[in-house]
Design a protein around this motif. Sequence first.
Motif, PDB file in Angstrom:
ATOM      1  N   LYS A   1     -27.497 -33.094   3.522  1.00 51.14           N
ATOM      2  CA  LYS A   1     -26.949 -34.124   2.654  1.00 51.14           C
ATOM      3  C   LYS A   1     -25.798 -33.568   1.833  1.00 51.14           C
ATOM      4  CE  LYS A   1     -31.237 -36.742   2.116  1.00 51.14           C
ATOM      5  NZ  LYS A   1     -32.201 -37.317   1.154  1.00 51.14           N
ATOM      6  N   LYS A   2     -24.794 -34.415   1.635  1.00 50.01           N
ATOM      7  CA  LYS A   2     -23.597 -33.941   0.942  1.00 50.01           C
ATOM      8  C   LYS A   2     -22.908 -35.105   0.232  1.00 50.01           C
ATOM      9  CE  LYS A   2     -19.437 -31.202   1.912  1.00 50.01           C
ATOM     10  NZ  LYS A   2     -18.632 -30.574   2.988  1.00 50.01           N
ATOM     11  N   GLY A   3     -22.503 -34.874  -1.016  1.00 48.61           N
ATOM     12  CA  GLY A   3     -21.693 -35.847  -1.732  1.00 48.61           C
ATOM     13  C   GLY A   3     -22.476 -36.994  -2.334  1.00 48.61           C
ATOM     14  N   LYS A   4     -21.717 -37.975  -2.815  1.00 48.63           N
ATOM     15  CA  LYS A   4     -22.263 -39.116  -3.533  1.00 48.63           C
ATOM     16  C   LYS A   4     -21.692 -40.400  -2.941  1.00 48.63           C
ATOM     17  CE  LYS A   4     -22.377 -38.578  -7.981  1.00 48.63           C
ATOM     18  NZ  LYS A   4     -22.010 -38.570  -9.427  1.00 48.63           N
TER      19      LYS A   4
ATOM     20  N   GLN B   1     -15.482 -43.817 -11.261  1.00 44.41           N
ATOM     21  CA  GLN B   1     -16.068 -43.434 -12.543  1.00 44.41           C
ATOM     22  C   GLN B   1     -17.297 -42.531 -12.348  1.00 44.41           C
ATOM     23  OE1 GLN B   1     -13.951 -44.431 -14.896  1.00 44.41           O
ATOM     24  NE2 GLN B   1     -13.009 -45.471 -13.155  1.00 44.41           N
ATOM     25  N   LYS B   2     -17.982 -42.731 -11.231  1.00 41.22           N
ATOM     26  CA  LYS B   2     -19.198 -41.953 -10.941  1.00 41.22           C
ATOM     27  C   LYS B   2     -18.905 -40.688 -10.138  1.00 41.22           C
ATOM     28  CE  LYS B   2     -22.323 -44.700 -12.774  1.00 41.22           C
ATOM     29  NZ  LYS B   2     -23.296 -44.255 -13.805  1.00 41.22           N
ATOM     30  N   GLY B   3     -17.654 -40.499  -9.753  1.00 38.77           N
ATOM     31  CA  GLY B   3     -17.304 -39.329  -8.963  1.00 38.77           C
ATOM     32  C   GLY B   3     -17.759 -39.415  -7.521  1.00 38.77           C
ATOM     33  N   ALA B   4     -17.893 -40.634  -7.008  1.00 32.39           N
ATOM     34  CA  ALA B   4     -18.313 -40.845  -5.615  1.00 32.39           C
ATOM     35  C   ALA B   4     -17.095 -41.084  -4.734  1.00 32.39           C
ATOM     36  CB  ALA B   4     -19.269 -42.036  -5.524  1.00 32.39           C
TER      37      ALA B   4
ATOM     38  N   PHE C   1     -26.428 -38.652   1.986  1.00 35.13           N
ATOM     39  CA  PHE C   1     -25.781 -38.251   0.743  1.00 35.13           C
ATOM     40  C   PHE C   1     -26.792 -37.718  -0.266  1.00 35.13           C
ATOM     41  CE2 PHE C   1     -23.162 -41.587   2.670  1.00 35.13           C
ATOM     42  CZ  PHE C   1     -21.951 -40.915   2.785  1.00 35.13           C
ATOM     43  N   GLU C   2     -26.339 -36.772  -1.072  1.00 34.28           N
ATOM     44  CA  GLU C   2     -27.198 -36.177  -2.100  1.00 34.28           C
ATOM     45  C   GLU C   2     -27.574 -37.198  -3.166  1.00 34.28           C
ATOM     46  OE1 GLU C   2     -26.148 -31.650  -2.837  1.00 34.28           O
ATOM     47  OE2 GLU C   2     -24.332 -32.877  -2.874  1.00 34.28           O
ATOM     48  N   GLU C   3     -26.634 -38.068  -3.493  1.00 41.24           N
ATOM     49  CA  GLU C   3     -26.891 -39.078  -4.523  1.00 41.24           C
ATOM     50  C   GLU C   3     -26.372 -40.425  -4.042  1.00 41.24           C
ATOM     51  OE1 GLU C   3     -25.910 -40.041  -9.232  1.00 41.24           O
ATOM     52  OE2 GLU C   3     -25.433 -38.071  -8.394  1.00 41.24           O
ATOM     53  N   VAL C   4     -27.202 -41.448  -4.223  1.00 42.01           N
ATOM     54  CA  VAL C   4     -26.841 -42.806  -3.810  1.00 42.01           C
ATOM     55  C   VAL C   4     -27.009 -43.746  -4.991  1.00 42.01           C
ATOM     56  CG1 VAL C   4     -27.430 -44.735  -2.295  1.00 42.01           C
ATOM     57  CG2 VAL C   4     -27.487 -42.395  -1.397  1.00 42.01           C
TER      58      VAL C   4
END
Length: 221
Positions: free
Chosen positions: A2-5, A111-114, A27-30
């Motif tokens: 997993k990688k990124g947002k 804004q969330k860096g995704a 993804f690491e964060e969803v």
Amino acid sequence: MKKGKAIVVFSGGQDSTTCLFWALQRFEEVIAVTFDYGQRHNLELQCASEIAKDLNIEHHVLDMSLLNQLAPNALTRKDMEIKQDEGELPTTFVDGRNLLFLSFAAVLAKQKGAKHIVTGVCETDFSGYPDCRDVFVKSLNVTLNLAMDYEFVIDTPLMWLDKAETWQLSDQLDAFDYVRENTLTCYNGIKGDGCGECPACHLRKRGLDQYLAAKEGGMDS
């Protein structure tokens, strides 16, 4: 690995929930974002919220009620019949919906860096909606990158899948039963298999029947 947002444009329906599970594997964060544009049934918003909570996903609901004022349609107006005349777009088409949804999702993403925006638009079973076409998504992707000087990627995992193949994908993601039981696709606001009468239910059931028949015939092995 997993990688990124990623930000998932999320309605709580079959397609966007399948995309949510797809994103969770990659993804690491969803983060999920849902749009309130005056839908006939607030159950859609409730369903999206329940799924996000169930899957422990950060969830944002953005007010897009202005869209209802600008683009009257059968999804928001109870006095409009859900139909499609020959040679015409369905009355469920909302002018500018995906353009605005993806644009606002991009603002949130930055804004969330995704860097990734995931949407369930599909050109195979798309009822003729122009804003579900691959060429539109690719064009908007370039425009968003230029507008915000940010390297977005709009992911469309369902773009070339029909409904049977979308069911197959949910099964491959180990989410078939969850998607079937907990999502809301029905225009009349009935979760799961829906009312069985509206165009959305017909499309969903036809795809489900095709997939189950193929699976029983050994085509899913």
